[in-house]
Design a protein around this motif. Structure first.
Motif, PDB file in Angstrom:
ATOM      1  N   ILE A   1       0.990  -1.172   0.039  1.00 54.99           N
ATOM      2  CA  ILE A   1      -0.042  -0.065   0.077  1.00 54.99           C
ATOM      3  C   ILE A   1       0.693   1.336  -0.030  1.00 54.99           C
ATOM      4  O   ILE A   1       0.351   2.175  -0.360  1.00 54.99           O
ATOM      5  CB  ILE A   1      -0.996  -0.097   1.097  1.00 54.99           C
ATOM      6  CG1 ILE A   1      -2.100   0.846   0.876  1.00 54.99           C
ATOM      7  CG2 ILE A   1      -0.269   0.247   2.326  1.00 54.99           C
ATOM      8  CD1 ILE A   1      -3.393   0.529   1.778  1.00 54.99           C
TER       9      ILE A   1
ATOM     10  N   GLU B   1      -3.797 -10.379   2.036  1.00 51.54           N
ATOM     11  CA  GLU B   1      -4.339  -9.218   2.983  1.00 51.54           C
ATOM     12  C   GLU B   1      -3.514  -7.788   2.206  1.00 51.54           C
ATOM     13  O   GLU B   1      -4.562  -6.940   1.888  1.00 51.54           O
ATOM     14  CB  GLU B   1      -3.574  -9.252   4.210  1.00 51.54           C
ATOM     15  CG  GLU B   1      -4.983  -9.853   5.200  1.00 51.54           C
ATOM     16  CD  GLU B   1      -6.096  -9.329   5.091  1.00 51.54           C
ATOM     17  OE1 GLU B   1      -6.545  -8.322   5.302  1.00 51.54           O
ATOM     18  OE2 GLU B   1      -7.085 -10.234   4.670  1.00 51.54           O
ATOM     19  N   SER B   2      -2.482  -7.744   1.853  1.00 45.06           N
ATOM     20  CA  SER B   2      -1.799  -6.924   1.448  1.00 45.06           C
ATOM     21  C   SER B   2      -2.172  -6.362  -0.062  1.00 45.06           C
ATOM     22  O   SER B   2      -2.277  -5.255  -0.437  1.00 45.06           O
ATOM     23  CB  SER B   2      -0.384  -6.988   1.210  1.00 45.06           C
ATOM     24  OG  SER B   2       0.539  -6.053   0.431  1.00 45.06           O
TER      25      SER B   2
ATOM     26  N   GLN C   1     -15.693  -0.819   0.097  1.00 49.87           N
ATOM     27  CA  GLN C   1     -15.231   0.394   0.924  1.00 49.87           C
ATOM     28  C   GLN C   1     -15.521   1.601   0.281  1.00 49.87           C
ATOM     29  O   GLN C   1     -15.011   2.789   0.729  1.00 49.87           O
ATOM     30  CB  GLN C   1     -13.717   0.315   0.835  1.00 49.87           C
ATOM     31  CG  GLN C   1     -13.073  -0.932   1.042  1.00 49.87           C
ATOM     32  CD  GLN C   1     -13.370  -1.243   2.652  1.00 49.87           C
ATOM     33  OE1 GLN C   1     -12.998  -0.351   3.644  1.00 49.87           O
ATOM     34  NE2 GLN C   1     -13.905  -2.493   2.752  1.00 49.87           N
TER      35      GLN C   1
ATOM     36  N   LYS D   1      -5.514  -6.878  -1.162  1.00 48.71           N
ATOM     37  CA  LYS D   1      -6.630  -6.673  -0.871  1.00 48.71           C
ATOM     38  C   LYS D   1      -6.471  -5.075  -0.609  1.00 48.71           C
ATOM     39  O   LYS D   1      -7.436  -4.029  -1.064  1.00 48.71           O
ATOM     40  CB  LYS D   1      -7.247  -7.017   0.671  1.00 48.71           C
ATOM     41  CG  LYS D   1      -8.401  -7.678   0.088  1.00 48.71           C
ATOM     42  CD  LYS D   1      -9.023  -8.974   1.121  1.00 48.71           C
ATOM     43  CE  LYS D   1      -9.909  -8.417   2.203  1.00 48.71           C
ATOM     44  NZ  LYS D   1     -10.296  -8.969   3.023  1.00 48.71           N
ATOM     45  N   GLU D   2      -5.756  -4.603   0.561  1.00 44.64           N
ATOM     46  CA  GLU D   2      -5.620  -3.056   1.121  1.00 44.64           C
ATOM     47  C   GLU D   2      -5.062  -2.422  -0.219  1.00 44.64           C
ATOM     48  O   GLU D   2      -5.439  -1.208  -0.359  1.00 44.64           O
ATOM     49  CB  GLU D   2      -4.703  -3.147   2.039  1.00 44.64           C
ATOM     50  CG  GLU D   2      -5.393  -3.867   3.366  1.00 44.64           C
ATOM     51  CD  GLU D   2      -6.804  -3.311   3.916  1.00 44.64           C
ATOM     52  OE1 GLU D   2      -7.241  -2.172   3.562  1.00 44.64           O
ATOM     53  OE2 GLU D   2      -7.501  -3.893   4.547  1.00 44.64           O
TER      54      GLU D   2
ATOM     55  N   ARG E   1      -7.217   0.813  -1.946  1.00 48.35           N
ATOM     56  CA  ARG E   1      -6.878   2.084  -2.212  1.00 48.35           C
ATOM     57  C   ARG E   1      -6.595   2.761  -3.542  1.00 48.35           C
ATOM     58  O   ARG E   1      -6.855   3.713  -3.828  1.00 48.35           O
ATOM     59  CB  ARG E   1      -5.136   2.169  -1.529  1.00 48.35           C
ATOM     60  CG  ARG E   1      -5.229   2.628  -0.082  1.00 48.35           C
ATOM     61  CD  ARG E   1      -5.815   3.866   0.279  1.00 48.35           C
ATOM     62  NE  ARG E   1      -5.192   4.965  -0.374  1.00 48.35           N
ATOM     63  CZ  ARG E   1      -3.899   5.329   0.194  1.00 48.35           C
ATOM     64  NH1 ARG E   1      -3.314   4.960   1.314  1.00 48.35           N
ATOM     65  NH2 ARG E   1      -3.050   6.480  -0.503  1.00 48.35           N
TER      66      ARG E   1
END
Ligand SMILES: [Zn+2]
Length: 552
Positions: A265, A322-323, A361, A325-326, A330
């Motif tokens: 991110i 996870e990384s 989101q 997805k985030e 963004r």
């Protein structure tokens, strides 16, 4: 005041690819735009004294083709400046080609090459020793034709500092001799960077030459718009910008910036700034962001729900889920279009999880995120792709039982059942997903869209007739669908559908003329039709002069 056309094409079979799939006889062009599409008689009204005229004598007209995923700058530079290994059928033949290169250029400080097929070294891949024999003193780095494996000699391993103790990097594999544990000469996925980080990149000049050489080939194939995925190289970006300024781009490029799994991110701001730098170009822009979620089947690095048949492994994930997805969420917030490399069924599920999370989101927007390759897809995920409005970017050029790949790699690695259900196409279309076809050049060297169109219709190696060789026959699709996948759907995926992708009044005059009507040809011969004329925004970028004459 009457508006006259710069050029009128008469007497054509114009397949417009508009909403109604309508046909017309004539197209009039003015100032790079389509001024009129319709009957010969009515087109006459736009013919002034300066208007040039082409009598098509019944030939077919289509919108200019899209290639929705082609590594133009890399492939173009490689074709000009590296050892070509595409025709090598064994490790020895490849080594001989390297030797010849070295004989011609004895002062070379590093040798790069590209194009060896994975069938010349199944399992742990080709070995360093055979390269050490001819080049003990200089690093040799040879990309496989899919660019997911790198075959190197001992000098290159030394340059990278790879020893018996070096662990596999995340998302990569250092192949090792099963007896000694020593690095054996093949590096997969992120492990390739251990070597390539030490290799000088192509210069801006080299990239420019490569892009120009590609444009020439592409114009002869009727290609007028391209998405180049994964630009991570300053020199390649500069090359595009310079060509744009010099007025030398004859293709509309909408490229992706590479999203580095190591940076996650933290790199989003950098990517936003980089995109800003390339937002003003007419023909070159970088509006999307490219993720690699997994590798490839032939390297046993595609990430699969069920393990491979030949080894006890599900493959490799390039991103920590996870990384990913985030980071995807963004980038979505920053209004990037996300373009994802995903080969395995487990990988595609993770890709979709991330896109779903990103949507949750945020308020809805017209994202047009895309997943490319889609070699194995769980049927449940096809429904999710539709729900999330994800564009599919399939590679119809691979829709066949290719002699070396299918029987030597795909069947033994995946097992018969999975190998039989590779590369969905019709089921994507049935689900209402927009499919925009792509070659993945230089992975596919012969990137002519008519080849891709034929393979999408037949799913059979050109020249073959044996029905057993049809790959996943239920996924064959219609000619009309294939034409859309190379035209209007490509435009949709790059958010260019308001501008081009179909032959309609007010759109850019990106047009091609073919010598035959594809709808009247036998399926197995579509790729024998010829492009006779390519217009990019009304400008002639390719013409077979004996076949098409322009008069005024
Ligand atoms: Zn690619």
């Amino acid at each position: 005041m009457a508006v006259y056309a710069d050029l009128i094409l008469y007497n054509g079979k114009v397949y417009t690819v508009d909403k109604d799939k309508s046909w017309a006889e004539a197209v009039a062009v003015a100032g790079g735009d389509i001024l009129f599409v319709g009957a010969n008689e009515e087109a006459k009204a736009y013919e002034g004294e300066q208007t040039k005229v082409i009598d098509l004598e019944g030939r077919m007209v289509l919108p200019g083709f899209f290639d929705s995923h082609a590594h133009v700058s890399m492939g173009g530079a490689e074709a000009l400046f590296t050892v070509d290994l595409n025709d090598c059928e064994s490790q020895q033949e490849a080594a001989d080609a390297v030797k010849k290169f070295l004989d011609d250029k004895p002062d070379a400080e590093v040798i790069t090459g590209v194009g060896w097929g994975n069938a010349i070294g199944t399992g742990i891949g080709p070995r360093k020793e055979i390269l050490d024999e001819i080049a003990p003193h200089v690093p040799v780095c040879l990309y496989s034709e899919d660019h997911h494996s790198l075959w190197v000699n001992s000098k290159a391993l030394e340059l990278a500092g790879i020893t018996n103790e070096t662990e596999n990097p995340k998302g990569g594999v250092i192949e090792r001799d099963p007896a000694t544990g020593e690095a054996s000469g093949t590096l997969r996925e992120s492990a390739m960077n251990l070597v390539t980080n030490h290799i000088p990149e192509y210069t801006v000049e080299q990239y420019k030459k490569g892009i120009l050489a590609y444009q020439k080939m592409a114009a002869a194939c009727g290609i007028t718009s391209v998405h180049e995925p994964f630009m991570r190289n300053g020199n390649a970006l500069d090359a595009y910008n310079e060509l744009e300024k010099e007025g030398k781009l004859t293709i509309r490029f909408r490229n992706s910036l590479f999203v580095d799994p190591e940076k996650g991110i933290d790199q989003v701001e950098e990517l936003v700034a980089e995109r800003e730098k390339h937002s003003q170009g007419t023909y070159f822009q970088t509006n999307s962001a490219k993720f690699f979620i997994d590798g490839v089947v032939e390297g046993a690095t595609a990430y699969l729900e069920e393990p491979y048949e030949h080894i006890d492994s599900h493959g490799e994930l390039v991103w920590d889920p996870e990384s990913y997805k985030e980071t995807a969420a963004r980038l979505h917030k920053e209004r990037f279009t996300i373009h994802i490399h995903s080969i395995g069924d487990a990988s595609t599920r993770i890709a979709l999880d991330g896109l779903e999370y990103a949507e949750e989101q945020d308020e809805p927007f017209d994202s047009r995120h895309a997943i490319t390759h889609l070699q194995l897809v769980n049927p449940e995920d096809i429904g999710r792709m539709k729900k999330l409005n994800v564009v599919a970017v399939p590679n119809p050029y691979w829709f066949m039982k290719e002699p070396n790949y299918y029987f030597d790699i795909e069947e033994p690695y995946l097992g018969k059942e999975r190998a039989e259900r590779q590369y969905p196409m019709q089921s994507l279309i049935d689900a209402g997903i927009i499919a925009a076809s792509a070659s993945d050049y230089p992975v596919t060297m012969n990137f002519h869209p008519l080849n891709g169109i034929q393979l999408g219709v037949t799913r059979l190696e050109p020249g073959k007739t044996d029905e057993d060789l049809i790959s996943n026959p239920g996924e064959r699709t219609s000619l009309a669908n294939m034409i859309e996948s190379f035209t209007i759907n490509g435009a949709y995926s790059l958010k260019l559908d308001h501008l081009t992708g179909s032959i309609e009044k007010g759109k850019k005059a990106d047009l091609i003329v073919l010598d035959q009507n594809l709808f009247e040809m036998p399926e197995g011969k579509i790729n024998q039709a010829k492009v006779l004329l390519t217009l990019f925004e009304g400008k002639e970028v390719y013409r077979e002069e004996e076949a098409i004459s322009v008069s005024s």
